[in-house]
Design an enzyme around this catalytic site. Structure first.
Site, PDB file in Angstrom:
ATOM      1  N   ARG A 179       1.042  -1.500   0.117  1.00  0.00           N
ATOM      2  CA  ARG A 179      -0.173   0.162   0.100  1.00  0.00           C
ATOM      3  C   ARG A 179       1.107   1.296  -0.032  1.00  0.00           C
ATOM      4  O   ARG A 179       1.647   1.224   0.906  1.00  0.00           O
ATOM      5  CB  ARG A 179      -0.540  -0.040   1.273  1.00  0.00           C
ATOM      6  CG  ARG A 179      -1.975   0.876   1.222  1.00  0.00           C
ATOM      7  CD  ARG A 179      -2.715   1.394   2.354  1.00  0.00           C
ATOM      8  NE  ARG A 179      -2.041   1.582   3.313  1.00  0.00           N
ATOM      9  CZ  ARG A 179      -1.591   2.227   5.027  1.00  0.00           C
ATOM     10  NH1 ARG A 179      -2.167   1.589   5.107  1.00  0.00           N
ATOM     11  NH2 ARG A 179      -0.912   3.248   5.167  1.00  0.00           N
ATOM     12  N   HIS A 183      -3.840   4.600   4.322  1.00  0.00           N
ATOM     13  CA  HIS A 183      -4.663   3.876   4.380  1.00  0.00           C
ATOM     14  C   HIS A 183      -6.272   4.839   3.799  1.00  0.00           C
ATOM     15  O   HIS A 183      -7.470   4.376   2.758  1.00  0.00           O
ATOM     16  CB  HIS A 183      -5.050   4.192   6.033  1.00  0.00           C
ATOM     17  CG  HIS A 183      -5.902   2.320   5.617  1.00  0.00           C
ATOM     18  ND1 HIS A 183      -6.344   1.364   5.334  1.00  0.00           N
ATOM     19  CD2 HIS A 183      -7.132   2.720   6.695  1.00  0.00           C
ATOM     20  CE1 HIS A 183      -6.690   0.880   5.332  1.00  0.00           C
ATOM     21  NE2 HIS A 183      -7.805   1.310   6.256  1.00  0.00           N
ATOM     22  N   TYR A 192       3.767   5.701  11.647  1.00  0.00           N
ATOM     23  CA  TYR A 192       4.203   3.767  11.901  1.00  0.00           C
ATOM     24  C   TYR A 192       5.136   3.426  11.100  1.00  0.00           C
ATOM     25  O   TYR A 192       5.146   2.081  11.396  1.00  0.00           O
ATOM     26  CB  TYR A 192       2.864   3.386  12.572  1.00  0.00           C
ATOM     27  CG  TYR A 192       1.801   3.568  11.464  1.00  0.00           C
ATOM     28  CD1 TYR A 192       2.324   3.015   9.887  1.00  0.00           C
ATOM     29  CD2 TYR A 192       1.002   4.066  11.060  1.00  0.00           C
ATOM     30  CE1 TYR A 192       1.089   2.913   9.185  1.00  0.00           C
ATOM     31  CE2 TYR A 192      -0.368   4.399  10.230  1.00  0.00           C
ATOM     32  CZ  TYR A 192       0.036   3.586   9.207  1.00  0.00           C
ATOM     33  OH  TYR A 192      -0.662   3.698   7.856  1.00  0.00           O
TER      34      TYR A 192
HETATM   35  C1  LIG Z   1     -14.570  -5.438  11.287  1.00  0.00           C
HETATM   36  C2  LIG Z   1     -14.411  -4.464  11.100  1.00  0.00           C
HETATM   37  N1  LIG Z   1     -13.034  -3.833  11.640  1.00  0.00           N
HETATM   38  C3  LIG Z   1     -12.355  -2.787  11.741  1.00  0.00           C
HETATM   39  C4  LIG Z   1     -12.477  -2.051  10.608  1.00  0.00           C
HETATM   40  C5  LIG Z   1     -11.305  -0.610  10.561  1.00  0.00           C
HETATM   41  N2  LIG Z   1     -10.140  -1.608   9.512  1.00  0.00           N
HETATM   42  C6  LIG Z   1     -11.490  -0.324   7.961  1.00  0.00           C
HETATM   43  S1  LIG Z   1      -9.808  -0.945   6.868  1.00  0.00           S
HETATM   44  C7  LIG Z   1      -8.757  -2.063   8.225  1.00  0.00           C
HETATM   45  C8  LIG Z   1      -7.478  -2.491   7.678  1.00  0.00           C
HETATM   46  C9  LIG Z   1      -7.968  -3.532   7.111  1.00  0.00           C
HETATM   47  O1  LIG Z   1      -6.627  -4.012   6.461  1.00  0.00           O
HETATM   48  P1  LIG Z   1      -6.419  -5.518   5.261  1.00  0.00           P
HETATM   49  O2  LIG Z   1      -7.520  -6.200   5.720  1.00  0.00           O
HETATM   50  O3  LIG Z   1      -5.012  -5.244   4.700  1.00  0.00           O
HETATM   51  O4  LIG Z   1      -7.113  -4.107   4.187  1.00  0.00           O
HETATM   52  P2  LIG Z   1      -6.045  -3.162   3.625  1.00  0.00           P
HETATM   53  O5  LIG Z   1      -6.658  -1.934   4.121  1.00  0.00           O
HETATM   54  O6  LIG Z   1      -4.449  -3.118   3.776  1.00  0.00           O
HETATM   55  O7  LIG Z   1      -6.571  -2.847   2.002  1.00  0.00           O
HETATM   56  C10 LIG Z   1      -9.331  -1.765   9.256  1.00  0.00           C
HETATM   57  C11 LIG Z   1      -9.247  -1.945  10.503  1.00  0.00           C
HETATM   58  C12 LIG Z   1     -13.241  -2.095   9.997  1.00  0.00           C
HETATM   59  N3  LIG Z   1     -13.842  -1.942   8.359  1.00  0.00           N
HETATM   60  N4  LIG Z   1     -14.331  -3.682  10.053  1.00  0.00           N
END
Ligand SMILES: Cc1ncc(C[n+]2csc(CCOP(=O)(O)OP(=O)(O)O)c2C)c(N)n1
Ligand SMILES: [Mg+2]
Length: 283
Positions: A179, A183, A192
């Site tokens: 990424r 975010h 971080y």
């Molecule tokens: C169930 C849930 N927990 C927490 C969040 C907050 N949140 C949004 S994106 C994210 C991280 C997701 O990481 P990843 O699966 O690696 O996807 P990326 O954003 O890196 O593409 C979190 C913790 C959420 N949207 N849904």
């Protein structure tokens, strides 16, 4: 998505805008959704697309269900679900994987391992050496590909789709990528992660990489790139103007009070009216 048919089921998380454009979503709808208007997320009934899914991994069981339905109806449609490295720690991911493997649904699990789940690095996400091995544990063919190599991803998805269509069940594909950006607009990655790591991955950015490949093979010229970039910029500017015009016509934040109660209680009615007035004053 380019390796699949329009009738296959597209089940995105929240990072699939390129795939959405490929599937025919308009830039205006994408921008409208991103600006907080659900109207932009509405899917026409005849499309085999699901809307953006923000709760991490919640879309995985939906894709398995669609695959199961396709198997039951013998429609020949494959379902593909997108999710991140972080999603592989969620219960929905594990339930979906197990169900798909046991029932041999025609489902492709496309994991974008971009090394970060907001501020949580890949090595603190899971002790598994690869994420693909989670698929092996459930008994499905699983592989890791260079997620920044467009042709490698195309080839992996094509093979998985062929297997699914021939009745050989699900596949998990771990696309190893990074990424490069923030975010969300509320995020500050400098808090971080190390800039050097980002710089290293910038060198492997899939867009210039594929562009250089095409130019090297004489499938594209520098002039083509310049023309395309200027056309795309115009298209985006136009889409944003159109989006702003659409927003003017839509109700403001007061719509958050709609579709909750059949009859709004008086205290919510007052809040709704106050939001409507504040929004009107802001315009
Ligand atoms: C169930 C849930 N927990 C927490 C969040 C907050 N949140 C949004 S994106 C994210 C991280 C997701 O990481 P990843 O699966 O690696 O996807 P990326 O954003 O890196 O593409 C979190 C913790 C959420 N949207 N849904
Ligand atoms: Mg991630």
């Amino acid at each position: 998505m380019a390796a699949l048919a329009d009738t296959d089921w597209f089940v995105p998380a929240f990072r699939e805008f390129a795939a959405m454009i490929w599937r025919g979503f308009s830039l205006v709808d994408i921008l409208l959704y991103s600006a907080g208007y659900n109207e932009g997320g509405a899917i026409p009934d005849d499309k085999h697309d699901l809307p953006v899914s923000v709760p991490v991994a919640s879309q995985v069981p939906h894709a398995v269900g669609l695959g199961y339905a396709s198997q039951y109806r013998e429609s020949g449609d494959v379902s593909i679900v997108f999710f991140g490295d972080g999603a592989t720690s969620e219960g929905d991911f594990h339930e979906g994987m197990n169900f798909a493997a046991v029932l041999q649904t025609p489902t492709i699990f496309l994991c974008q391992n971009n090394h970060w789940a907001i501020s949580l690095p890949r090595e603190k996400q899971s002790r598994s050496r690869t994420l693909a091995q989670k698929g092996l544990a459930y008994g499905m063919p699983s592989l890791q590909v260079d997620g920044n190599d467009i042709l490698a991803v195309y080839s992996a998805v094509s093979e998985a789709a062929k297997r699914a269509r021939e009745g050989h069940g699900p596949t998990m594909i771990e696309c190893v990528t990074y990424r490069l950006g923030i975010h969300t607009t509320a995020d500050d990655p400098s808090k971080y992660r190390d800039e050097d790591e980002v710089k290293e991955w910038e060198e492997r950015d899939p867009l210039p990489r594929f562009q250089n490949y095409m130019i090297g093979r004489k499938l594209l010229s520098e002039d083509d790139v310049e023309t395309m970039e200027s056309e795309i910029k115009d298209e985006i500017d136009q889409a944003w103007n159109d989006t702003e015009a659409r927003i003017e016509e839509l109700p403001g934040p007061e719509m958050m009070f709609d579709h909750i109660y059949a009859e709004r209680p008086p205290y919510l009615e007052a809040q709704r009216e106050s939001a409507r007035r504040a929004n009107g004053a802001g315009r």
